[in-house]
Design a protein around this motif. Structure first.
Motif, PDB file in Angstrom:
ATOM      1  N   CYS A  32       0.797  -1.231   0.000  1.00 57.11           N
ATOM      2  CA  CYS A  32       0.000   0.000   0.000  1.00 57.11           C
ATOM      3  C   CYS A  32       0.830   1.282   0.000  1.00 57.11           C
ATOM      4  O   CYS A  32       0.270   2.365  -0.137  1.00 57.11           O
ATOM      5  CB  CYS A  32      -0.946   0.012   1.200  1.00 57.11           C
ATOM      6  SG  CYS A  32      -0.113   0.118   2.794  1.00 57.11           S
ATOM      7  N   LEU A  82       0.384   1.549  -9.949  1.00 54.98           N
ATOM      8  CA  LEU A  82      -1.033   1.399  -9.651  1.00 54.98           C
ATOM      9  C   LEU A  82      -1.721   2.743  -9.869  1.00 54.98           C
ATOM     10  O   LEU A  82      -1.106   3.803  -9.711  1.00 54.98           O
ATOM     11  CB  LEU A  82      -1.250   0.884  -8.230  1.00 54.98           C
ATOM     12  CG  LEU A  82      -0.869   1.759  -7.031  1.00 54.98           C
ATOM     13  CD1 LEU A  82      -1.971   2.759  -6.669  1.00 54.98           C
ATOM     14  CD2 LEU A  82      -0.598   0.875  -5.814  1.00 54.98           C
ATOM     15  N   ASP A 104      -4.731   5.458  -8.895  1.00 58.81           N
ATOM     16  CA  ASP A 104      -5.595   5.818  -7.780  1.00 58.81           C
ATOM     17  C   ASP A 104      -7.053   5.532  -8.133  1.00 58.81           C
ATOM     18  O   ASP A 104      -7.453   5.578  -9.308  1.00 58.81           O
ATOM     19  CB  ASP A 104      -5.436   7.298  -7.441  1.00 58.81           C
ATOM     20  CG  ASP A 104      -4.208   7.562  -6.596  1.00 58.81           C
ATOM     21  OD1 ASP A 104      -3.996   6.828  -5.610  1.00 58.81           O
ATOM     22  OD2 ASP A 104      -3.455   8.484  -6.927  1.00 58.81           O
ATOM     23  N   TYR A 134      -6.365  -0.603  -1.649  1.00 62.16           N
ATOM     24  CA  TYR A 134      -4.930  -0.470  -1.408  1.00 62.16           C
ATOM     25  C   TYR A 134      -4.365  -1.473  -0.414  1.00 62.16           C
ATOM     26  O   TYR A 134      -3.251  -1.974  -0.622  1.00 62.16           O
ATOM     27  CB  TYR A 134      -4.555   0.959  -0.987  1.00 62.16           C
ATOM     28  CG  TYR A 134      -5.127   2.010  -1.900  1.00 62.16           C
ATOM     29  CD1 TYR A 134      -4.853   1.982  -3.269  1.00 62.16           C
ATOM     30  CD2 TYR A 134      -5.985   2.997  -1.433  1.00 62.16           C
ATOM     31  CE1 TYR A 134      -5.402   2.913  -4.135  1.00 62.16           C
ATOM     32  CE2 TYR A 134      -6.532   3.949  -2.290  1.00 62.16           C
ATOM     33  CZ  TYR A 134      -6.235   3.901  -3.644  1.00 62.16           C
ATOM     34  OH  TYR A 134      -6.779   4.823  -4.502  1.00 62.16           O
ATOM     35  N   VAL A 152      -7.289  -1.505  -6.510  1.00 60.04           N
ATOM     36  CA  VAL A 152      -6.768  -0.188  -6.904  1.00 60.04           C
ATOM     37  C   VAL A 152      -7.685   0.370  -7.991  1.00 60.04           C
ATOM     38  O   VAL A 152      -8.753  -0.172  -8.264  1.00 60.04           O
ATOM     39  CB  VAL A 152      -5.312  -0.305  -7.416  1.00 60.04           C
ATOM     40  CG1 VAL A 152      -4.403  -0.862  -6.325  1.00 60.04           C
ATOM     41  CG2 VAL A 152      -5.236  -1.198  -8.670  1.00 60.04           C
ATOM     42  N   THR A 200      -2.850  -5.018 -13.264  1.00 57.29           N
ATOM     43  CA  THR A 200      -4.213  -4.675 -12.860  1.00 57.29           C
ATOM     44  C   THR A 200      -5.180  -5.184 -13.919  1.00 57.29           C
ATOM     45  O   THR A 200      -5.028  -4.891 -15.105  1.00 57.29           O
ATOM     46  CB  THR A 200      -4.367  -3.165 -12.687  1.00 57.29           C
ATOM     47  OG1 THR A 200      -3.403  -2.706 -11.729  1.00 57.29           O
ATOM     48  CG2 THR A 200      -5.757  -2.815 -12.208  1.00 57.29           C
TER      49      THR A 200
END
Length: 792
Positions: free
Chosen positions: A340, A375, A377, A399, A422, A460
């Protein structure tokens, strides 16, 4: 967890511009800045490595009473409905670690989607709020063993048969833990955050949660404070094999969000520490190592080693290893992971515990591994990270590292696998903010104890605009990965889906595309101490002892409201070949004595006949006793087995001991050492006073033996199972022998020194007949394994 008072406190601090620096990361109170703003506001600098922590805190678990009952006998009392205030995580303002990693080909040109992930082979409902739950969210969790899947939610436990998904039993944590008679809050006030783990190294189960009470302001009442309540099974049979109970007080605060990992040398735990008051801030992470061998043996006060981490760390999870996915090299530390703090890196810490010299135990320092992409936001609107659903928005728990931090050792490559929620996308430049929640998985090499400077994978997954959140990841013995999660949108009721990749696929890709476990028919609606938004707080993907089958559990809704349901599903990739700890099996399917290493038939007195069948085959073994000569079948498949488990069927068949003899014994099963030949373990049949009895016998290092008491049996077919464990050293006192009859644990010898040898071969039959005895004995269904409980 979710505390209104804490939110108000943080809002007051934010109104006057308070920013608290926590070690290497910045914890900001108030709304988060966007990624690009953060990077411009503060020039990136390399993180200062967290120092290696020394001088651990040594303590002891407090033992409660051991219990040898049948879990099916526990009363099924509904839990009290209580909506618990939740402690909110500190807002970690992530930073960027200098440096870069070349983009993998899969990110430059993502491969075409191939095939959907395999359909579920098992798919059944678990527990629900109406019957088993006491609050929101359910904290759905579970693990899988050889015969059972055990699920936990707040605040109940249920056991299911793997074969058909049928429920064996269910009960509350208070009902279960009170069997230990702790004499503290673990008896009466189990509060949630449950975890279930199956230890495939030792064939044991771990079930745990925390216990505390709150006053009218939401403060944890101290004293007595907060306890972590632990139950460990005495054998691989969680239903009838018995349990040892222990507790530890997380002195100094509430140990929130406890997460566990199995390792060869111990049971590891991390907790996020908060002050006792509802308005108290986050205090830091505390990590623990428990001496699991002492816990499994029922030792009075097992060792505990703990460290307090700097407040820069949050939700640092211990590695969770499984025998079927590769054993860590001897002496390997447990690897704690955190994802995180950084946009482009993950952190790993090493916990080395020394049980013989606790003062030499260490934790840290931080090793940072770069990722090729960053990553993104998550902002689903107005600074929120909640995922839209048709009614209430749902908390994505963004996170923080989600359970488990999975360890694999495949092809001499040691890896950690992690996942969290994420924003969608795989950006390479700062400033990316997404309105879509998505799971991001990581693979990081820790081969030979060296934490790689760059992650093997970091990707992701977001195939469309639906939000995917509260994920869990696991890997099979072939290196194939599976990831399960919830899926929702403003028009899509929360559903349960999973996707994955095969070991040979290009890195940073999902090629086994999304498959549905169940589509939700409703969503969370209503209030639970405010608009009910909490979801999760976690889910669990785990791997079967066969090394290939994935099992996933999380929540869903069958209708709008607050009655959350849970689902349990299993699936496997065809590319994975299951492993098995089977040593030998013979059910006399061919109605002869073929397949055995040798036999002693005494001129035909030992034979396979249909009348003796008690197992799955058409025949069983008949031993006609008419003299003192032994009759047996022998299996020499074992090879100095330190752990040896065998199950067989026996029927005394009205064995006639003769008019003059009403006291008869014969060994019916023996496990031998080859050189010099000597008996290590035996099962003895006795007839006395018109009653048949069974007993087990264990050889110890002094040359003597330890016998259990005789257990009466009826004159009928019975399944008998024994588990032999050789002590790990001549002075370790951790050897044991346990016996089950018809699936119920009936006798155990533990804490002995029997290091002389492992089992080299076994014999079944009438092995030591006394003169004057005549008649027949029936045997069938011989099966031996190294670790896993077999059952009737």
């Amino acid at each position: 967890m979710n505390a209104l008072d804490l939110r108000r406190w943080t809002q007051r601090l934010a109104s006057v511009g308070v920013v608290v620096l926590l070690g290497n990361a910045t914890v900001a109170i108030g709304a988060a800045k966007q990624d690009g703003d953060r990077d411009r506001a503060k020039a990136p600098t390399a993180p200062a490595a967290t120092e290696v922590l020394r001088n651990p805190q040594e303590s002891r678990l407090v033992q409660a009473r051991g219990w040898d009952g049948d879990l099916r006998s526990l009363p099924q009392i509904p839990p009290e409905k209580v909506e618990r205030p939740e402690r909110e995580q500190p807002e970690i303002v992530r930073t960027t670690v200098p440096g870069s990693v070349p983009l993998a080909p899969a990110l430059e040109a993502v491969p075409a989607r191939t095939v959907p992930a395999p359909a579920a082979s098992k798919n059944f409902d678990g527990m629900s709020f109406a019957i088993n739950g006491n609050g929101h969210p359910p904290d759905t969790n579970g693990d899988v063993g050889p015969k059972y899947y055990i699920q936990s939610i707040n605040t109940s436990i249920a056991i299911y048969r793997k074969s058909d998904g049928g429920e064996v039993t269910h009960f509350t944590f208070n009902t279960f833990m009170s069997q230990g008679a702790f004499g503290n809050l673990c008896d009466t006030n189990n509060f949630g955050d449950p975890v279930v783990l199956y230890d495939s190294f030792e064939d044991r189960w771990v079930i745990t949660d925390f216990a505390f009470t709150l006053n009218g302001f939401g403060d944890v009442v101290n004293p007595p404070g907060s306890f972590q309540c632990l139950a460990v099974s005495k054998s691989g049979d969680p239903v009838t094999g018995g349990w040892n109970f222990y507790s530890v007080n997380t002195t100094g605060g509430l140990g929130d969000y406890p997460k566990f990992g199995i390792w060869p040398d111990g049971l590891y735990m991390s907790v996020n520490m908060f002050g006792y008051l509802a308005t108290d801030p986050f205090l830091g992470v505390r990590v623990f190592a428990f001496n699991k061998k002492q816990m499994y043996a029922g030792t009075a006060n097992p060792q505990v080693v703990s460290f307090n981490l700097p407040t820069s760390e949050f939700t640092v999870l211990p590695a969770n290893a499984r025998l079927e996915l590769g054993t860590p090299p001897a002496g390997s530390p447990n690897y704690f992971a955190e994802v995180c703090k950084y946009y482009n890196a993950m952190s790993v810490f090493k916990f080395h515990v020394d049980w013989t010299n606790v003062a030499a135990s260490t934790f840290g320092g931080e090793a940072v591994s770069l990722t090729a992409t960053r990553l993104a936001d998550l902002d689903t609107g107005g600074g929120s990270t909640d995922v839209p659903s048709p009614v209430n928005p749902l908390d994505s728990i963004p996170y923080r590292t989600m359970m488990q931090n999975q360890y694999t050792n495949i092809g001499a490559v040691e890896s950690l696998w992690n996942v969290h929620t994420v924003g969608a996308g795989n950006p390479v430049v700062p400033g990316t903010v997404s309105a879509t929640a998505a799971p991001r998985f990581y693979q990081l090499s820790v081969t030979g104890g060296v934490v790689a400077a760059a992650a093997t994978q970091a990707f992701t997954f977001s195939p469309d605009a639906n939000g995917r959140f509260v994920p869990s990841v696991a890997v099979d013995r072939a290196g194939d990965m599976a990831m399960g999660y919830s899926v929702a949108s403003g028009t899509l009721n929360p559903a349960i889906r999973y996707a994955g990749r095969l070991a040979g696929d290009a890195v940073n890709s999902i090629t086994q595309t999304e498959t549905s476990l169940i589509a939700g028919a409703g969503t969370q609606s209503g209030t639970c101490g405010g608009t009910c938004t909490r979801w999760g707080d976690y889910s669990t993907m785990s791997v079967d002892p066969d090394g290939c089958t994935f099992w996933f559990t999380t929540e869903y809704y069958a209708a709008n409201g607050l009655n959350h349901h849970t689902r349990i599903g299993a699936f496997a990739y065809p590319s994975c070949t299951p492993t098995d700890d089977l040593i030998y099996k013979n059910t006399f399917d061919t109605c002869d004595l073929s397949g055995w290493s040798s036999t002693a038939t005494d001129g035909g007195d030992l034979s396979a006949i249909p009348a003796a069948a008690m197992s799955t085959g058409p025949c069983g073994l008949q031993a006609v006793v008419n003299d003192i000569n032994p009759l047996y079948v022998e299996d020499d498949s074992p090879n100095a087995e330190d752990r040896y488990r065998v199950r067989f069927y026996i029927n005394p068949h009205s064995f006639d001991t003769g008019v003059a003899q009403n006291h008869f014994r014969t060994r019916v099963l023996i496990g031998f050492q080859q050189t010099p030949q000597r008996r290590l373990v035996a099962v003895v049949l006795k007839f006395q006073g018109g009653v048949y009895n069974l007993m087990t016998r264990l050889r110890v290092d002094t040359g003597g033996r330890i016998d259990t008491g005789f257990i009466p049996i009826t004159n009928a077919a019975h399944a008998v199972e024994i588990e032999f464990r050789r002590s790990s050293s001549p002075t370790a006192s951790d050897g044991s022998l346990q016996m089950w009859i018809d699936g119920t644990s009936v006798a155990i010898v533990s804490n002995v020194n029997n290091n002389v040898s492992g089992v080299d071969f076994a014999r079944m039959g009438a092995l030591s007949v006394k003169g004057g005895a005549t008649g027949t004995l029936y045997f069938d269904g011989f099966e031996s394994r190294r670790v896993h409980y077999i059952g009737p």
